[in-house]
Design an enzyme around this catalytic site. Structure first.
Site, short mmCIF file in Angstrom:
data_model
loop_
_atom_site.label_atom_id
_atom_site.label_comp_id
_atom_site.label_asym_id
_atom_site.label_seq_id
_atom_site.Cartn_x
_atom_site.Cartn_y
_atom_site.Cartn_z
N VAL A 14 0.83 -1.21 0.00
CA VAL A 14 0.00 0.00 0.00
C VAL A 14 0.86 1.26 0.00
CG1 VAL A 14 -1.76 1.27 1.28
CG2 VAL A 14 -1.92 -1.21 1.08
N LYS A 105 -6.78 -0.55 10.08
CA LYS A 105 -8.11 -0.77 10.67
C LYS A 105 -8.05 -1.23 12.11
CE LYS A 105 -7.70 -3.41 7.59
NZ LYS A 105 -6.71 -4.36 7.08
N GLU A 129 -9.77 6.84 5.65
CA GLU A 129 -10.61 6.24 4.59
C GLU A 129 -10.10 4.85 4.20
OE1 GLU A 129 -13.50 7.67 2.57
OE2 GLU A 129 -13.45 5.51 2.61
N GLY A 134 -10.79 -0.59 1.44
CA GLY A 134 -9.79 -0.16 0.44
C GLY A 134 -10.20 1.07 -0.34
N GLY A 187 -1.35 -15.50 -3.87
CA GLY A 187 -1.09 -14.25 -3.15
C GLY A 187 -2.36 -13.52 -2.71
N GLU A 190 -3.13 -14.46 2.97
CA GLU A 190 -1.86 -14.40 3.70
C GLU A 190 -1.40 -15.81 4.05
OE1 GLU A 190 -0.47 -11.45 4.94
OE2 GLU A 190 -2.06 -10.08 4.35
N ASP A 201 -10.72 -9.21 10.54
CA ASP A 201 -10.55 -8.05 9.66
C ASP A 201 -11.90 -7.38 9.41
OD1 ASP A 201 -8.77 -6.72 7.33
OD2 ASP A 201 -10.69 -7.31 6.47
N LYS A 205 -13.43 -3.58 10.77
CA LYS A 205 -14.03 -2.60 9.85
C LYS A 205 -15.48 -2.30 10.26
CE LYS A 205 -11.19 -4.26 5.98
NZ LYS A 205 -11.15 -5.28 4.91
N GLY A 302 -5.38 -3.86 -2.21
CA GLY A 302 -4.49 -3.69 -3.36
C GLY A 302 -3.75 -2.37 -3.30
N1 HSE Z 1 -7.19 -8.49 4.04
C1 HSE Z 1 -8.22 -7.61 3.63
C2 HSE Z 1 -9.16 -8.32 2.67
C3 HSE Z 1 -7.74 -6.37 2.94
O1 HSE Z 1 -8.94 -9.49 2.33
O2 HSE Z 1 -10.14 -7.71 2.30
C4 HSE Z 1 -7.29 -5.33 3.91
O3 HSE Z 1 -8.26 -5.04 4.84
#
Ligand code: HSE
Length: 427
Positions: A14, A105, A129, A134, A187, A190, A201, A205, A302
């Site tokens: 990023v 986040k 933001e 993203g 890829g 992770e 995650d 959010k 991305g």
């Molecule tokens: N790892 C997150 C996703 C992206 O797969 O959406 C970053 O928050």
């Protein structure tokens, strides 16, 4: 022309995308925004990486002190991630009077109160933001575009990794483990996919987004969270027979009953706009009392999409003299008088494996009846070699606790069978 100096902490995916956008679009922003945004400093342990991206040697800082004491730096971008040094560096930057733009986040979810206090004390900006979804401008939409409304509900596909996995499982009819391995190879996932596949995650959010949408602090601990690791390919294909698509949904609701926030695998009707959000794409579907339904769709991760969100925050901060802070009392915990719904209501998909003999359905019905659960649809598949059959039920809207009690009761019944899966359904 106003000149704004930027420092980037971390030149990973990023950070690299952000550097690329800022340098390639510098002239464009001079023309369209009347501001000259210049990368003055980067902090990156891997100097080779910084040099390969085209960062001039003299702009590579050796430590955070060097960055925040640089008088040419007005805005510090944090794209390190996590809550270790990132928290320390962000606080140091704010306390040094720099505006901060972050994509972090977890940091924002857990420490927004602390960071915002520091920002307000120094009268500097704090923009985030890129922390949610993203490149999709959901934060700005909540802070500006739909402020006229009471937001009553929010449903989102806000994790691209899990959406990719579920899309592949559905399209190819393959199991979770196989798809995760492939996603790692490509890829998309992770090496340790826990944060994505277990829903952390998305829950970070959702905590941020629902705090903004409902104008009250929604701490991470209030978000019910369930990931996709227990999803069987059979469930996805049986779901299709009922006209459903499986998604990891983040759901936030605000009603007279209270605030309800949850992340879990969910079946939605294939005609629902969120059902066609596939692969690693993200979307958020909002409902406001004046605007009605609004859906935002795009790339949730991305280098360039997330860089787009970061650079848009940099431009906002560079072109506004007033800082914009959150629209709720930003404390560590929820306000005392705010109610959170624990025992939420939903329709349910239930898959059981049962004995194929008289009386089994009667026993199941009596359990469902006892807990006030009404069945809408049911299919029974043909028997396997062991004489047992899969039985799939869809319920009317019912309380979560009733379903849990009924499942425990069925599993404890002798000679009936077992519940294999329970998946919530948006009816
Ligand atoms: N790892 C997150 C996703 C992206 O797969 O959406 C970053 O928050």
């Amino acid at each position: 022309m106003k000149k704004v100096g930027v420092a980037i902490l971390g030149l990973g995916v990023v950070g690299g995308g952000t550097y690329q956008i800022l340098t390639e679009h510098r002239e464009f922003y001079r023309k369209t925004q009347d501001v000259d945004i210049v990368v003055e400093s980067v902090l990156e342990i891997n100097r080779e990486r910084a040099l390969a991206l085209g960062v001039p040697e003299e702009k590579i800082a050796s430590n955070i002190a060097e960055v925040i004491s640089n008088p040419d730096v007005n805005i510090v971008v944090e794209v390190i991630g996590g809550i270790g040094v990132a928290r320390e560096f962000v606080l140091a930057a704010l306390n040094a009077g720099k505006t901060v733009v972050t994509s972090n986040k977890e940091l924002f979810c857990k420490y927004s109160h602390e960071l915002e206090r520091a920002a307000k004390r120094q009268n500097v900006g704090l923009y985030f933001e890129a922390s949610c979804v993203g490149g999709v401008p959901i934060i700005r939409t909540l802070l500006d575009g739909v402020q006229a409304n009471h937001i009553t509900s929010m449903m989102g596909i806000i994790n691209g990794t899990t959406n990719y996995i579920l899309t592949k499982m559905s399209a190819d009819g393959v199991g979770y483990e196989e798809v995760v391995k492939e996603a790692q190879r490509l890829g998309y996932a992770e090496a340790d996919p826990t944060a994505d596949v277990e829903g952390y995650d998305a829950a970070y959010k959702l905590s941020i987004l629902s705090s903004l949408a409902f104008h009250t602090k929604v701490p991470f601990a209030k978000v019910y969270r369930e990931g996709i690791t227990g999803i069987a390919k059979e469930d996805i294909s049986y779901g299709k027979e009922f006209g459903y698509v499986l998604k990891l949904l983040a759901i936030g609701k605000n009603s007279e009953k209270g605030i309800e926030v949850r992340v879990h695998p969910t079946f939605i009707k294939k005609e629902h706009p969120l059902a066609s959000v596939n692969d690693s794409f993200n979307a958020v579907y909002l409902t406001g009392d004046a605007v009605d339904d609004v859906m935002l769709y795009g790339r949730g991760a991305g280098a360039l999409p997330t860089g787009s969100a970061i650079v848009s925050d940099i431009i906002y901060a560079s072109t506004h003299s007033e800082n914009k802070y959150s629209t709720f009392k930003n404390n560590a915990s929820a306000e005392k008088d705010v109610k959170f719904v624990q025992d939420f209501e939903s329709a349910y998909y239930i898959r059981l494996t049962v004995e194929d003999r008289p009386g089994v359905l009667a026993k199941l019905s009596s359990v469902f009846g006892k807990y006030g659960i009404s069945i809408v649809e049911m299919i029974q598949k043909s028997a396997g070699e062991d004489g047992k059959v899969p039985l799939i039920l869809i319920t009317h809207t019912t309380k979560e606790l009733s379903i849990r009690n009924a499942v425990n009761k069925i599993n404890a019944l002798d000679g009936v069978g077992q519940v294999d899966s329970v998946i919530r359904v948006v009816s």
